[in-house]
Motif scaffolding. Sequence first.
Motif, PDB file in Angstrom:
ATOM      1  N   UNK A  99       0.843  -1.202   0.000  1.00  0.00           N
ATOM      2  CA  UNK A  99       0.000   0.000   0.000  1.00  0.00           C
ATOM      3  C   UNK A  99       0.880   1.254   0.000  1.00  0.00           C
ATOM      4  N   UNK A 100       0.524   2.219  -0.850  1.00  0.00           N
ATOM      5  CA  UNK A 100       1.326   3.432  -0.925  1.00  0.00           C
ATOM      6  C   UNK A 100       1.139   4.280   0.331  1.00  0.00           C
ATOM      7  N   UNK A 101       2.156   5.128   0.606  1.00  0.00           N
ATOM      8  CA  UNK A 101       2.123   5.947   1.825  1.00  0.00           C
ATOM      9  C   UNK A 101       0.913   6.884   1.834  1.00  0.00           C
ATOM     10  N   UNK A 102       0.610   7.495   0.681  1.00  0.00           N
ATOM     11  CA  UNK A 102      -0.536   8.429   0.628  1.00  0.00           C
ATOM     12  C   UNK A 102      -1.839   7.698   0.919  1.00  0.00           C
ATOM     13  N   UNK A 103      -1.996   6.495   0.375  1.00  0.00           N
ATOM     14  CA  UNK A 103      -3.233   5.727   0.600  1.00  0.00           C
ATOM     15  C   UNK A 103      -3.343   5.328   2.067  1.00  0.00           C
ATOM     16  N   UNK A 104      -2.216   4.832   2.635  1.00  0.00           N
ATOM     17  CA  UNK A 104      -2.217   4.403   4.039  1.00  0.00           C
ATOM     18  C   UNK A 104      -2.537   5.574   4.965  1.00  0.00           C
ATOM     19  N   UNK A 105      -1.908   6.722   4.716  1.00  0.00           N
ATOM     20  CA  UNK A 105      -2.165   7.892   5.557  1.00  0.00           C
ATOM     21  C   UNK A 105      -3.588   8.413   5.366  1.00  0.00           C
ATOM     22  N   UNK A 106      -4.068   8.355   4.122  1.00  0.00           N
ATOM     23  CA  UNK A 106      -5.438   8.800   3.833  1.00  0.00           C
ATOM     24  C   UNK A 106      -6.455   7.965   4.584  1.00  0.00           C
ATOM     25  N   UNK A 107      -6.289   6.642   4.530  1.00  0.00           N
ATOM     26  CA  UNK A 107      -7.217   5.745   5.234  1.00  0.00           C
ATOM     27  C   UNK A 107      -7.094   5.919   6.748  1.00  0.00           C
ATOM     28  N   UNK A 108      -5.842   6.071   7.226  1.00  0.00           N
ATOM     29  CA  UNK A 108      -5.611   6.283   8.657  1.00  0.00           C
ATOM     30  C   UNK A 108      -6.255   7.561   9.148  1.00  0.00           C
ATOM     31  N   UNK A 109      -6.132   8.634   8.374  1.00  0.00           N
ATOM     32  CA  UNK A 109      -6.719   9.910   8.790  1.00  0.00           C
ATOM     33  C   UNK A 109      -8.238   9.854   8.748  1.00  0.00           C
ATOM     34  N   UNK A 110      -8.804   9.114   7.767  1.00  0.00           N
ATOM     35  CA  UNK A 110     -10.270   8.970   7.717  1.00  0.00           C
ATOM     36  C   UNK A 110     -10.791   8.274   8.981  1.00  0.00           C
ATOM     37  N   UNK A 111     -10.094   7.191   9.370  1.00  0.00           N
ATOM     38  CA  UNK A 111     -10.506   6.441  10.559  1.00  0.00           C
ATOM     39  C   UNK A 111     -10.355   7.295  11.820  1.00  0.00           C
ATOM     40  N   UNK A 112      -9.232   8.035  11.910  1.00  0.00           N
ATOM     41  CA  UNK A 112      -8.982   8.865  13.101  1.00  0.00           C
ATOM     42  C   UNK A 112      -9.986  10.015  13.187  1.00  0.00           C
ATOM     43  N   UNK A 113     -10.281  10.644  12.050  1.00  0.00           N
ATOM     44  CA  UNK A 113     -11.250  11.751  12.042  1.00  0.00           C
ATOM     45  C   UNK A 113     -12.648  11.237  12.414  1.00  0.00           C
ATOM     46  N   UNK A 114     -13.002  10.028  11.912  1.00  0.00           N
ATOM     47  CA  UNK A 114     -14.310   9.443  12.251  1.00  0.00           C
ATOM     48  C   UNK A 114     -14.403   9.199  13.751  1.00  0.00           C
ATOM     49  N   UNK A 115     -13.309   8.676  14.348  1.00  0.00           N
ATOM     50  CA  UNK A 115     -13.302   8.434  15.797  1.00  0.00           C
ATOM     51  C   UNK A 115     -13.424   9.746  16.565  1.00  0.00           C
ATOM     52  N   UNK A 116     -12.682  10.768  16.118  1.00  0.00           N
ATOM     53  CA  UNK A 116     -12.732  12.076  16.770  1.00  0.00           C
ATOM     54  C   UNK A 116     -14.112  12.707  16.673  1.00  0.00           C
ATOM     55  N   UNK A 117     -14.725  12.565  15.509  1.00  0.00           N
ATOM     56  CA  UNK A 117     -16.059  13.131  15.297  1.00  0.00           C
ATOM     57  C   UNK A 117     -17.092  12.442  16.187  1.00  0.00           C
ATOM     58  N   UNK A 118     -16.956  11.128  16.290  1.00  0.00           N
ATOM     59  CA  UNK A 118     -17.901  10.374  17.117  1.00  0.00           C
ATOM     60  C   UNK A 118     -17.771  10.806  18.589  1.00  0.00           C
TER      61      UNK A 118
END
Lengths: 32, 233
Positions: free
Chosen positions: B1-20
């Motif tokens: 997995x490319x770094x941009x994809x991994x960071x993108x998915x990681x940030x989506x998950x982290x932002x979702x957790x923060x929003x919740x």
Amino acid sequence: MSEPVVVLTYVLVFGTIGAYAAWLALRLRSRR
Amino acid sequence: MRLTTALGLGSLAAVAAGLWLAIDSPPDALQGEFAKLIYVHVPSSWLAFLAFGVTLVASIGWLIRKNTWWDDVAASSAEIGVMFTALSLITGMLWGNEVWGVAWDWGDARLTSTAIMFFVYVGYLALRRAIPDPSLRADRSAVVGIAAFALVPVVYFSVNLFRTLHQTQSIRPDGSAMGSEFLLPLFVNLAAFTILYLSLLVARRRLAETERDRDVASDSDVTAPDLERIANE
């Protein structure tokens, strides 16, 4: 999140970041 | 997995957790639901400081190494920092309008110094567009990128130096003025925004690199038929 201003602010923040990320992704894809 | 994809998915998950956690957090006794604006206002401000700090380090890196990677990082981080400074200003104005009764006060040190910082970094980005020569552009913008960072501590300590409308820091080395029920969502959102920043920075730097390659190709004397002929040989 019962206050409309709070909801609006969250939509504004994540909408702006989402739009910027989408712009970056489109530009990167078009240059490959 | 490319770094941009991994960071993108990681940030989506982290932002979702923060929003919740932000949605699920209790209302404040004084500010009610408006206190939930802290979970986007403070991380936006933090990212502005972080982004301009990275611009400072990358500007120094360019002046020492003269490697375009540093210049691309400096420019990319400044652009992201400007966006988060704008978000910090707008979220602060919407919050202030509800709890202070005014959206803006030019007499307030934090608000005014943040606005000045915003316009200085917009100027940094404008300077980059005004100089066509890549090496000269990198040199001059590195000097501005280093000098402009002097505003960051001014903005951060403005609430301590001048007691005006904006409150002082809620979290300090000697303790927190916030309850633990507010601290967890705040720290998760700070972490989520930081991962998001890294994700945007990696993607923006990559785009800056491709734009630089395109500029080099368009500046050279090699034409499209030449490239086709070379490819066929």
